[in-house]
Design a protein around this motif. Sequence first.
Motif, PDB file in Angstrom:
ATOM      1  N   ALA A 109      -9.582  12.441   6.092  1.00 62.21           N
ATOM      2  CA  ALA A 109     -10.187  12.209   4.766  1.00 62.21           C
ATOM      3  C   ALA A 109     -11.584  11.606   4.842  1.00 62.21           C
ATOM      4  CB  ALA A 109      -9.275  11.313   3.942  1.00 62.21           C
ATOM      5  N   GLY A 110     -12.459  12.047   3.931  1.00 57.38           N
ATOM      6  CA  GLY A 110     -13.822  11.528   3.868  1.00 57.38           C
ATOM      7  C   GLY A 110     -14.014  10.571   2.705  1.00 57.38           C
ATOM      8  N   ARG A 111     -13.628  11.013   1.502  1.00 58.11           N
ATOM      9  CA  ARG A 111     -13.812  10.156   0.323  1.00 58.11           C
ATOM     10  C   ARG A 111     -12.947  10.645  -0.849  1.00 58.11           C
ATOM     11  NH1 ARG A 111     -18.856  11.617  -3.231  1.00 58.11           N
ATOM     12  NH2 ARG A 111     -19.172  13.788  -2.741  1.00 58.11           N
ATOM     13  N   GLN A 112     -12.881   9.819  -1.877  1.00 58.99           N
ATOM     14  CA  GLN A 112     -12.244  10.143  -3.158  1.00 58.99           C
ATOM     15  C   GLN A 112     -10.742  10.442  -3.075  1.00 58.99           C
ATOM     16  OE1 GLN A 112     -15.404  12.993  -4.441  1.00 58.99           O
ATOM     17  NE2 GLN A 112     -15.495  11.657  -6.246  1.00 58.99           N
ATOM     18  N   MET A 113      -9.955   9.384  -2.978  1.00 55.60           N
ATOM     19  CA  MET A 113      -8.486   9.536  -3.019  1.00 55.60           C
ATOM     20  C   MET A 113      -8.076   9.553  -4.486  1.00 55.60           C
ATOM     21  SD  MET A 113      -7.302   6.990  -0.029  1.00 55.60           S
ATOM     22  CE  MET A 113      -5.996   7.768   0.887  1.00 55.60           C
ATOM     23  N   TRP A 114      -7.731  10.734  -4.978  1.00 55.21           N
ATOM     24  CA  TRP A 114      -7.434  10.898  -6.408  1.00 55.21           C
ATOM     25  C   TRP A 114      -5.925  10.878  -6.663  1.00 55.21           C
ATOM     26  CZ3 TRP A 114     -11.461  14.762  -8.957  1.00 55.21           C
ATOM     27  CH2 TRP A 114     -12.733  14.161  -8.911  1.00 55.21           C
ATOM     28  N   ALA A 115      -5.519  11.413  -7.818  1.00 54.65           N
ATOM     29  CA  ALA A 115      -4.152  11.242  -8.335  1.00 54.65           C
ATOM     30  C   ALA A 115      -3.047  11.648  -7.351  1.00 54.65           C
ATOM     31  CB  ALA A 115      -4.017  12.057  -9.611  1.00 54.65           C
ATOM     32  N   PRO A 116      -2.181  10.710  -6.958  1.00 50.02           N
ATOM     33  CA  PRO A 116      -1.108  11.015  -6.008  1.00 50.02           C
ATOM     34  C   PRO A 116       0.223  11.309  -6.694  1.00 50.02           C
ATOM     35  CG  PRO A 116      -1.255   8.657  -6.270  1.00 50.02           C
ATOM     36  CD  PRO A 116      -2.221   9.266  -7.282  1.00 50.02           C
ATOM     37  N   ASP A 117       1.198  11.723  -5.882  1.00 51.02           N
ATOM     38  CA  ASP A 117       2.588  11.789  -6.350  1.00 51.02           C
ATOM     39  C   ASP A 117       3.487  11.436  -5.168  1.00 51.02           C
ATOM     40  OD1 ASP A 117       4.703  12.051  -8.061  1.00 51.02           O
ATOM     41  OD2 ASP A 117       4.841  14.225  -7.907  1.00 51.02           O
ATOM     42  N   ARG A 167     -10.408   4.536  -2.767  1.00 52.46           N
ATOM     43  CA  ARG A 167     -10.254   4.463  -1.307  1.00 52.46           C
ATOM     44  C   ARG A 167      -8.864   4.052  -0.841  1.00 52.46           C
ATOM     45  NH1 ARG A 167     -14.687   5.173   1.361  1.00 52.46           N
ATOM     46  NH2 ARG A 167     -13.734   4.284   3.214  1.00 52.46           N
ATOM     47  N   ASP A 168      -7.976   3.706  -1.758  1.00 54.18           N
ATOM     48  CA  ASP A 168      -6.612   3.370  -1.302  1.00 54.18           C
ATOM     49  C   ASP A 168      -5.624   3.526  -2.453  1.00 54.18           C
ATOM     50  OD1 ASP A 168      -6.852   1.123  -2.941  1.00 54.18           O
ATOM     51  OD2 ASP A 168      -7.131  -0.278  -1.291  1.00 54.18           O
ATOM     52  N   TYR A 169      -4.345   3.328  -2.113  1.00 55.92           N
ATOM     53  CA  TYR A 169      -3.294   3.384  -3.138  1.00 55.92           C
ATOM     54  C   TYR A 169      -2.484   2.090  -3.122  1.00 55.92           C
ATOM     55  CZ  TYR A 169      -4.275   8.385  -3.243  1.00 55.92           C
ATOM     56  OH  TYR A 169      -4.903   9.598  -3.372  1.00 55.92           O
ATOM     57  N   HIS A 170      -2.141   1.619  -4.310  1.00 58.50           N
ATOM     58  CA  HIS A 170      -1.199   0.502  -4.490  1.00 58.50           C
ATOM     59  C   HIS A 170      -0.035   1.060  -5.307  1.00 58.50           C
ATOM     60  CE1 HIS A 170      -3.780  -3.353  -4.028  1.00 58.50           C
ATOM     61  NE2 HIS A 170      -4.460  -2.342  -3.494  1.00 58.50           N
ATOM     62  N   ILE A 171       1.176   0.763  -4.925  1.00 57.08           N
ATOM     63  CA  ILE A 171       2.323   1.265  -5.693  1.00 57.08           C
ATOM     64  C   ILE A 171       2.901   0.128  -6.534  1.00 57.08           C
ATOM     65  CG2 ILE A 171       4.670   2.204  -5.424  1.00 57.08           C
ATOM     66  CD1 ILE A 171       3.085   3.454  -2.767  1.00 57.08           C
ATOM     67  N   LEU A 172       3.168   0.456  -7.776  1.00 54.21           N
ATOM     68  CA  LEU A 172       3.728  -0.535  -8.706  1.00 54.21           C
ATOM     69  C   LEU A 172       5.231  -0.297  -8.817  1.00 54.21           C
ATOM     70  CD1 LEU A 172       1.082  -0.199 -11.580  1.00 54.21           C
ATOM     71  CD2 LEU A 172       0.982  -1.700  -9.565  1.00 54.21           C
ATOM     72  N   ASN A 176       2.727  -3.790  -5.108  1.00 54.95           N
ATOM     73  CA  ASN A 176       3.226  -3.928  -3.742  1.00 54.95           C
ATOM     74  C   ASN A 176       2.140  -3.859  -2.673  1.00 54.95           C
ATOM     75  OD1 ASN A 176       6.336  -3.965  -4.117  1.00 54.95           O
ATOM     76  ND2 ASN A 176       5.597  -2.382  -5.499  1.00 54.95           N
ATOM     77  N   GLY A 177       0.885  -4.041  -3.073  1.00 54.12           N
ATOM     78  CA  GLY A 177      -0.212  -4.102  -2.099  1.00 54.12           C
ATOM     79  C   GLY A 177      -0.632  -2.725  -1.614  1.00 54.12           C
ATOM     80  N   VAL A 178      -1.510  -2.707  -0.604  1.00 56.08           N
ATOM     81  CA  VAL A 178      -2.061  -1.429  -0.134  1.00 56.08           C
ATOM     82  C   VAL A 178      -0.970  -0.625   0.591  1.00 56.08           C
ATOM     83  CG1 VAL A 178      -3.773  -0.344   1.372  1.00 56.08           C
ATOM     84  CG2 VAL A 178      -4.374  -2.394   0.076  1.00 56.08           C
ATOM     85  N   ALA A 179      -0.729   0.594   0.076  1.00 58.80           N
ATOM     86  CA  ALA A 179       0.303   1.456   0.665  1.00 58.80           C
ATOM     87  C   ALA A 179      -0.304   2.468   1.617  1.00 58.80           C
ATOM     88  CB  ALA A 179       1.050   2.188  -0.439  1.00 58.80           C
ATOM     89  N   LEU A 180      -1.561   2.829   1.357  1.00 56.61           N
ATOM     90  CA  LEU A 180      -2.275   3.757   2.235  1.00 56.61           C
ATOM     91  C   LEU A 180      -3.770   3.553   1.995  1.00 56.61           C
ATOM     92  CD1 LEU A 180      -2.130   6.166   4.269  1.00 56.61           C
ATOM     93  CD2 LEU A 180      -2.297   7.680   2.288  1.00 56.61           C
ATOM     94  N   ASP A 181      -4.518   3.401   3.083  1.00 55.89           N
ATOM     95  CA  ASP A 181      -5.975   3.196   2.994  1.00 55.89           C
ATOM     96  C   ASP A 181      -6.660   4.421   3.584  1.00 55.89           C
ATOM     97  OD1 ASP A 181      -8.696   2.299   3.816  1.00 55.89           O
ATOM     98  OD2 ASP A 181      -7.959   0.395   3.014  1.00 55.89           O
ATOM     99  N   ILE A 182      -7.784   4.797   3.017  1.00 62.87           N
ATOM    100  CA  ILE A 182      -8.483   6.002   3.486  1.00 62.87           C
ATOM    101  C   ILE A 182      -8.871   5.897   4.969  1.00 62.87           C
ATOM    102  CG2 ILE A 182     -10.848   5.338   2.825  1.00 62.87           C
ATOM    103  CD1 ILE A 182     -10.988   8.319   1.653  1.00 62.87           C
ATOM    104  N   LYS A 183      -9.067   4.675   5.442  1.00 61.54           N
ATOM    105  CA  LYS A 183      -9.466   4.529   6.851  1.00 61.54           C
ATOM    106  C   LYS A 183      -8.311   4.939   7.789  1.00 61.54           C
ATOM    107  CE  LYS A 183      -8.652  -0.504   7.284  1.00 61.54           C
ATOM    108  NZ  LYS A 183      -7.220  -0.404   7.381  1.00 61.54           N
TER     109      LYS A 183
END
Length: 357
Positions: A114-122, A85-90, A102-109
Amino acid sequence: MLPANRLPVKQFNTVLSVVLCLAMLTASAQKGTLKKTPISQPLVTHIYTADPSAHVFNGKIYIYPSHDFEAGIKEDDLGSHFAMRDYHILSMDSVGGKVTDNGVALDIKDVPWAGRQMWAPDAAFKDGVYYLYFPAKDKTDVFHIGVATSKSPVGPFKAEKEPIKGSYSIDPCVYKDTDGSYYMYFGGIWGGQLQRWATGKYDANAKLRTANEEAIMPRVAKLSADMKSFTETPRNVKITDAHRKVFLESNNDKRFFEAAWMHTYKGKYYFSYSTGDTHYINYAMGDSPYGPFIYKGVVLKPVEGWTNHHSIVEIKGKWYLFYHDTQLSGKTHLRNVKVTELHYNADGTIIPIDAYR
Ligand code: FUB
């Protein structure tokens, strides 16, 4: 040497224990329960992370991973248990140095579509702006790829209202070519839904390819100057054997499944990817960002956990493979990112990595 039945009792017992021990080890290895020693340790242990896309921006290393968590959803072949449901960047200054979450960078809300399943980003950087590319299912459960921007490499990122027009499926990899153009590679079969886009239109009932059919190919599209749209209809990325023959679905230890990555080394394009159900990271080489790419071999042998996913990046003159396994949890959907050095042979081929000793 005396046959075992004529050995003195003490020696016979020793021989028997060795034989039994070897038999147990063999059985255990065949079942895959043998405990192996990993060559590297998780980069962070306070959260589960996966699918690491690593980049060097302004001399610092940033890792854009998926953020795994326990959603309590039953495991299935569509990957429903990957309910992120969200991304954290290292980030880190050097390989082996301190790693910062670095904490939550983007939250699905905060992603309107978006509805669900935030998968592999770039991620990518252009003209003072950082772009986070991410797949997610929309409200009708169809995967698309979204983009979000920030002035900082670690966010917070602001998502566009709609996914990228013409995007579908999962696992975006955004590559900056030597002439400054950007390309997005993407796609993933099974739960990644690529098989449902064979005609360019979504077909919820589309089937996977059968053994003797050509394997489904990943896609590539050039990005527009504003980095938020495609300049073209996504094209197939052709991966062939040494005789220029494309792989069949039955070649599932070589054909594309998901997790595309592109890098260049000594003027050649390296398209690397996961074979999914056979768990390899393989690579194929070509002379253009569009391919075709000729299969060369394995980058990373299967890791613990069902999925295998990676990125390859040059840091201060050395090459590194970022990958994940399930060392911390032992569970396929609770993964941890890692890094190890990658080496090339003199002919430009990659020396395969076994993540365990
Ligand atoms: O993390 C969810 C999915 O698992 C990714 O999108 C795939 O590449 C696989 O690693």
